[in-house]
Design an enzyme around this catalytic site. Structure first.
Site, mmCIF file in Angstrom:
data_model
loop_
_atom_site.group_PDB
_atom_site.id
_atom_site.type_symbol
_atom_site.label_atom_id
_atom_site.label_comp_id
_atom_site.label_asym_id
_atom_site.label_seq_id
_atom_site.Cartn_x
_atom_site.Cartn_y
_atom_site.Cartn_z
ATOM 1 N N MET A 96 0.794 -1.232 0.000
ATOM 2 C CA MET A 96 0.000 0.000 0.000
ATOM 3 C C MET A 96 0.829 1.287 0.000
ATOM 4 O O MET A 96 0.308 2.343 0.354
ATOM 5 C CB MET A 96 -0.977 0.000 1.181
ATOM 6 C CG MET A 96 -1.936 -1.182 1.194
ATOM 7 S SD MET A 96 -2.841 -1.373 -0.344
ATOM 8 C CE MET A 96 -4.028 -0.053 -0.158
ATOM 9 N N ARG A 97 2.086 1.205 -0.366
ATOM 10 C CA ARG A 97 2.933 2.409 -0.404
ATOM 11 C C ARG A 97 3.389 2.661 -1.831
ATOM 12 O O ARG A 97 3.576 1.719 -2.597
ATOM 13 C CB ARG A 97 4.162 2.208 0.474
ATOM 14 C CG ARG A 97 3.859 1.741 1.869
ATOM 15 C CD ARG A 97 3.429 2.893 2.736
ATOM 16 N NE ARG A 97 3.205 2.458 4.112
ATOM 17 C CZ ARG A 97 2.865 3.273 5.090
ATOM 18 N NH1 ARG A 97 2.688 4.559 4.859
ATOM 19 N NH2 ARG A 97 2.682 2.814 6.300
ATOM 20 N N HIS A 115 -3.204 -4.974 -9.777
ATOM 21 C CA HIS A 115 -4.201 -3.969 -9.437
ATOM 22 C C HIS A 115 -5.583 -4.503 -9.835
ATOM 23 O O HIS A 115 -5.759 -5.027 -10.937
ATOM 24 C CB HIS A 115 -3.901 -2.668 -10.196
ATOM 25 C CG HIS A 115 -4.892 -1.589 -9.884
ATOM 26 N ND1 HIS A 115 -4.848 -0.853 -8.727
ATOM 27 C CD2 HIS A 115 -5.981 -1.158 -10.568
ATOM 28 C CE1 HIS A 115 -5.856 -0.004 -8.712
ATOM 29 N NE2 HIS A 115 -6.560 -0.169 -9.817
ATOM 30 N N ASP A 151 -0.141 3.055 -10.630
ATOM 31 C CA ASP A 151 -0.887 2.103 -11.463
ATOM 32 C C ASP A 151 -0.848 2.483 -12.945
ATOM 33 O O ASP A 151 -1.818 2.261 -13.675
ATOM 34 C CB ASP A 151 -2.352 1.996 -10.983
ATOM 35 C CG ASP A 151 -2.458 1.617 -9.506
ATOM 36 O OD1 ASP A 151 -1.631 0.821 -9.040
ATOM 37 O OD2 ASP A 151 -3.352 2.150 -8.826
HETATM 38 C C1 GRF Z 1 -5.563 -7.112 -4.412
HETATM 39 O O1 GRF Z 1 -6.854 -6.933 -4.897
HETATM 40 C C2 GRF Z 1 -4.566 -6.438 -5.288
HETATM 41 O O2 GRF Z 1 -4.956 -6.333 -6.622
HETATM 42 C C3 GRF Z 1 -4.473 -5.056 -4.692
HETATM 43 O O3 GRF Z 1 -4.623 -5.247 -3.315
HETATM 44 C C4 GRF Z 1 -5.336 -6.438 -3.063
HETATM 45 C C5 GRF Z 1 -4.482 -7.247 -2.141
HETATM 46 O O4 GRF Z 1 -5.140 -8.358 -1.620
HETATM 47 N N1 GRF Z 1 -3.253 -4.407 -5.094
HETATM 48 P P1 GRF Z 1 -4.324 -9.457 -0.834
HETATM 49 O O5 GRF Z 1 -3.578 -8.757 0.317
HETATM 50 O O6 GRF Z 1 -3.361 -10.093 -1.782
HETATM 51 O O7 GRF Z 1 -5.335 -10.438 -0.312
#
Ligand code: GRF
Length: 297
Positions: A96-97, A115, A151
């Site tokens: 998330m960074r 994504h 993205d």
């Molecule tokens: C996924 O939907 C991915 O595409 C997005 O964040 C979500 C992560 O899910 N970047 P997880 O932690 O792999 O369950």
């Protein structure tokens, strides 16, 4: 042109994840220790509480928390670790960074993200809510090379799922996640086998002026198909046909390459049947390439 993959040896992969890590789990399952193509050797999280770390440890994979104390500190530590562990490929999976341009530049072409939308549509957060609000009939997921934007990098592989009447965010998310768990390992296999790469520099010199122009005019979603076809022709010793094939003048080899390029992304009975109509020599190469990828998944 520099093609980092195939490496000619087993790849060493690191996964960066911030949360629950279901995509990580799918990657660990697809590329366990001893997998001939590559193995996940390191999992890094900016969040010490991430379930992702636990998932890696359960499978005996090194898992390290680098608690977020700012981007500079995180990246300096991460870059050091990646070098120490001799990592070849970094996979972001729910990380998330945003990484800095400096980091991305060092790893460009060897740094992927997944994504949960059909990029370039719906970058950023809150994807499923926005997809539902817009009344889309279809959504999906994208594995892409990471560049300096959010993205925005070149697409490697996409998969689609329908949006169904009555879908809630949670239902749609689950459908997309299920797709992602197959999509990400497939994208990684294509990359490691040398069948996927970001659009290279100097295309006119590589493909000819006209083919390079035709390629540049394609949408971001079409480009990966052409790049796969190019890689296949190269693997078959027919690289000289790539330029003509981009212009629809690659003859039976070009047709075979595009059929295989489609089928490597998604099985399709009509295209499968068309493979049978190719001349024997082309058909054999197409089938061998498809089989090769499938054998690793
Ligand atoms: C996924 O939907 C991915 O595409 C997005 O964040 C979500 C992560 O899910 N970047 P997880 O932690 O792999 O369950």
């Amino acid at each position: 042109m520099v093609w980092p993959f195939p490496l000619g040896r087993k790849a060493r992969m690191a996964v960066f994840a911030s949360g629950r890590g279901t995509n990580l789990e799918a990657l660990l399952q697809a590329f366990p220790k001893g997998h001939p193509l590559g193995e996940v050797v390191l999992v890094v999280s900016d969040n010490p509480q991430a379930l992702a770390l636990e998932r890696a440890r359960r499978r005996g994979v090194e898992a390290l928390a680098l608690p977020w104390r700012g981007r500079r500190a995180f990246e300096a530590e991460a870059l050091g670790l990646l070098e120490e562990r001799r990592v070849d490929l970094v996979l972001l999976a729910g990380f998330m960074r945003l990484l800095s341009p400096g980091f991305v530049e060092v790893w460009y072409g060897r740094l992927l993200n997944i994504h949960p939308s059909l990029l370039p549509d719906y970058p950023g957060l809150g994807v499923h809510r926005r997809v539902l609000e817009a009344g889309e009939k279809e959504t999906g997921s994208t594995v892409h090379f990471v560049d300096q934007g959010m993205d925005t990098g070149p697409i490697l592989l996409q998969g689609r799922v329908p949006v169904l009447p009555g879908d809630t965010e949670a239902v749609l998310e689950a459908r997309v996640l299920h797709l992602e768990h197959r999509l990400y390992p497939r994208a990684v296999a294509l990359l490691l086998l040398g069948l996927a790469f970001p659009p290279p520099e100097g295309l006119p010199g590589l493909l000819g002026e006209e083919a390079a122009r035709a390629f540049q005019a394609l949408s971001p979603r079409e480009k990966p198909l052409y790049l796969r076809a190019w890689a296949l022709l190269r693997a078959w010793g027919k690289e000289a046909l790539a330029g003509p094939a981009f212009l629809g003048q690659g003859g039976e080899w070009g047709r075979g390459a595009f059929l295989a390029a489609h089928l490597l992304a998604q099985d399709h009975p009509v295209l499968r049947a068309e493979v049978a109509s190719l001349p024997e020599a082309v058909r054999r190469e197409v089938e061998a390439s498809l089989h090769r990828v499938e054998s690793f998944l």
